[in-house]
Design a protein around this motif. Structure first.
Motif, PDB file in Angstrom:
ATOM      1  N   TYR A  61      -5.977  -0.792   5.369  1.00 24.17           N
ATOM      2  CA  TYR A  61      -4.803  -0.067   5.894  1.00 24.17           C
ATOM      3  C   TYR A  61      -5.148   0.629   7.216  1.00 24.17           C
ATOM      4  O   TYR A  61      -4.393   0.551   8.176  1.00 24.17           O
TER       5      TYR A  61
ATOM      6  N   PHE B 138      -3.922   8.962  -3.006  1.00 25.28           N
ATOM      7  CA  PHE B 138      -4.600   7.653  -2.985  1.00 25.28           C
ATOM      8  C   PHE B 138      -5.278   7.333  -4.320  1.00 25.28           C
ATOM      9  O   PHE B 138      -6.165   6.476  -4.373  1.00 25.28           O
TER      10      PHE B 138
ATOM     11  N   CYS C  89      -5.500   3.742  -5.023  1.00 24.40           N
ATOM     12  CA  CYS C  89      -5.851   2.864  -3.897  1.00 24.40           C
ATOM     13  C   CYS C  89      -7.362   2.724  -3.822  1.00 24.40           C
ATOM     14  O   CYS C  89      -8.089   3.725  -3.831  1.00 24.40           O
ATOM     15  N   SER C  90      -7.828   1.489  -3.708  1.00 20.11           N
ATOM     16  CA  SER C  90      -9.272   1.295  -3.625  1.00 20.11           C
ATOM     17  C   SER C  90      -9.750   1.629  -2.212  1.00 20.11           C
ATOM     18  O   SER C  90      -8.972   1.641  -1.249  1.00 20.11           O
TER      19      SER C  90
ATOM     20  N   PHE D  95       0.838  -1.204   0.000  1.00 21.80           N
ATOM     21  CA  PHE D  95       0.000   0.000   0.000  1.00 21.80           C
ATOM     22  C   PHE D  95       0.875   1.258   0.000  1.00 21.80           C
ATOM     23  O   PHE D  95       0.673   2.178  -0.799  1.00 21.80           O
TER      24      PHE D  95
ATOM     25  N   GLU E   6      -8.909  -1.145   0.111  1.00 22.73           N
ATOM     26  CA  GLU E   6      -7.504  -1.160   0.538  1.00 22.73           C
ATOM     27  C   GLU E   6      -7.263  -0.128   1.639  1.00 22.73           C
ATOM     28  O   GLU E   6      -6.535  -0.388   2.597  1.00 22.73           O
ATOM     29  N   ILE E   7      -7.868   1.038   1.493  1.00 23.65           N
ATOM     30  CA  ILE E   7      -7.678   2.078   2.516  1.00 23.65           C
ATOM     31  C   ILE E   7      -8.308   1.644   3.841  1.00 23.65           C
ATOM     32  O   ILE E   7      -7.750   1.852   4.909  1.00 23.65           O
TER      33      ILE E   7
ATOM     34  N   ASN F 257      -9.976   8.557  -3.466  1.00 27.64           N
ATOM     35  CA  ASN F 257      -9.400   7.250  -3.806  1.00 27.64           C
ATOM     36  C   ASN F 257      -9.861   6.794  -5.190  1.00 27.64           C
ATOM     37  O   ASN F 257     -10.580   7.515  -5.884  1.00 27.64           O
TER      38      ASN F 257
ATOM     39  N   LYS G 218       2.677   1.810  -3.221  1.00 21.18           N
ATOM     40  CA  LYS G 218       1.762   2.290  -4.265  1.00 21.18           C
ATOM     41  C   LYS G 218       1.534   3.796  -4.127  1.00 21.18           C
ATOM     42  O   LYS G 218       1.562   4.531  -5.115  1.00 21.18           O
ATOM     43  N   VAL G 219       1.346   4.251  -2.885  1.00 23.92           N
ATOM     44  CA  VAL G 219       1.123   5.686  -2.661  1.00 23.92           C
ATOM     45  C   VAL G 219       2.400   6.462  -3.021  1.00 23.92           C
ATOM     46  O   VAL G 219       2.349   7.497  -3.693  1.00 23.92           O
TER      47      VAL G 219
END
Lengths: 64, 295
Positions: free
Chosen positions: B206, B195, B198-199, B27, B202-203, B153, B30-31
């Motif tokens: 996290y 984000f 990021c789905s 994660f 996923e958030i 997101n 990706k960010v």
């Protein structure tokens, strides 16, 4: 098993053994919209659950 | 138990199949990739983060602080009883605990009325006026910062693409992307979306793993919005076909829609003198019709 559904605030008792994803299907909940927690830990939709489990189904939502 | 594809630990998510530790790395990488690829943030820059107290903005604040960025939380109190008052308590606690400076600006102090009262007194759909007023507050209060980072997101973005396609709103469509706006304008602080890829799920994972004490309540006004229908539709498609949301934004990026209005000279509202595409900006139009106090 006991299942708490956060979105509706319901706590339900259901007789079920099998994969999380089939349980979500049975409850008509889209897996994309929730995470599932057992004993404080995240589990995936491929994991197996059984009668003695207590699950929390938490909504994946943007507050805005 | 399903096992992580990188180690023997139990997986916490199945797309991709990762355990807690590997998910956090995935994660955050990706960010970081999104920030670097689109040059969203500078390490020594002054970053305002638009926060609501919900999981997206709180996770963003947490992560940018963890990455050692110089962050400042900017929150808007629209005046939604039983919702925003609660999320803002969480936000304040988080900022105090993590030594992050914050500021809360309310609709009441800026526009004279709480959103609840605006809706009650004017029989108006809340999301349109709320969006205009929130935007104005964030535009004004993010001046002096290098960027304004928002928790938008991949789900938000894919929904916005489809909503604007359905409305044939090319102008709004052309403002989407990891950096908001058609082009850089000196009148606006650059808005960025770390984000972007990021789905929502996923958030959520996290924020759950990191025990970020975010509020998971949903805005009570959401059921009235067109967005809700698009969100449901996209989640159904994603459920059947993993990657559909990502495909929507990737396709949108590849098309990189432009409008012919990019080089128009910036106009300013004749009442508040804020940048506006029309003679009277949307915020002032609302203020006039809603009979609120001066902005």
């Amino acid at each position: 098993m006991e299942v708490f559904i956060e979105k509706t605030g319901e706590k339900i008792k259901i007789s079920y053994m099998g994969k999380v994803k089939s349980l979500l299907n049975k409850l008509k909940i889209n897996n994309e919209t929730v995470i599932v927690v057992r004993d404080g830990e995240l589990i995936t939709e491929e994991d197996l659950v059984d009668e003695k489990d207590k699950l929390k189904i938490l909504s994946v939502i943007s507050g805005g | 138990m399903m096992k992580c594809e990188k180690c023997l630990n139990n997986a916490v998510i199945s797309n991709p199949v990762l355990c807690k530790t590997h998910f956090i790395s995935y994660f955050e990488e990706k960010v970081n990739f999104t920030i670097k690829k689109f040059k969203l943030l500078k390490k020594k820059g002054k970053i305002a983060v638009a926060v609501s107290g919900g999981k997206d903005s709180m996770s963003l604040l947490y992560l940018l602080k963890k990455f050692s960025y110089n962050v400042y939380a900017l929150a808007v109190d629209e005046g939604i009883l039983g919702y925003r008052d609660r999320t803002l308590i969480n936000m304040k606690k988080f900022c105090i605990k993590n030594k992050i400076p914050y500021k809360i600006i309310s609709f009441k102090e800026k526009f004279g009325q709480r959103l609840d009262d605006i809706v009650k007194n004017n029989k108006i759909l809340p999301c349109s006026v709320c969006g205009v007023f929130r935007r104005r507050i964030l535009d004004v209060h993010s001046r002096g910062f290098d960027v304004l980072a928002t928790g938008h997101n991949m789900d938000d973005e894919a929904q916005a693409v489809l909503m604007n396609l359905a409305k044939n709103n090319i102008s709004l469509l052309s403002r989407l992307g990891p950096i908001s706006g058609k082009k850089r304008k000196k009148e606006f602080t650059m808005r960025v979306k770390p984000f972007y890829f990021c789905s929502e799920k996923e958030i959520m994972v996290y924020s759950f793993i990191n025990r970020i004490n975010a509020d998971f309540e949903e805005c009570p006004n959401v059921p009235m919005s067109f967005r809700l229908r698009i969100r449901g539709m996209l989640n159904d498609i994603e459920h059947e076909r993993y990657g559909a949301k990502r495909n929507v934004i990737d396709t949108f990026q590849a098309l990189s829609i432009k409008t012919t209005k990019d080089d128009e000279k910036q106009k300013f509202c004749i009442y508040c003198h804020e940048p506006s595409s029309k003679e009277i900006c949307s915020a002032c139009m609302y203020v006039k019709t809603l009979k609120t106090t001066t902005i």
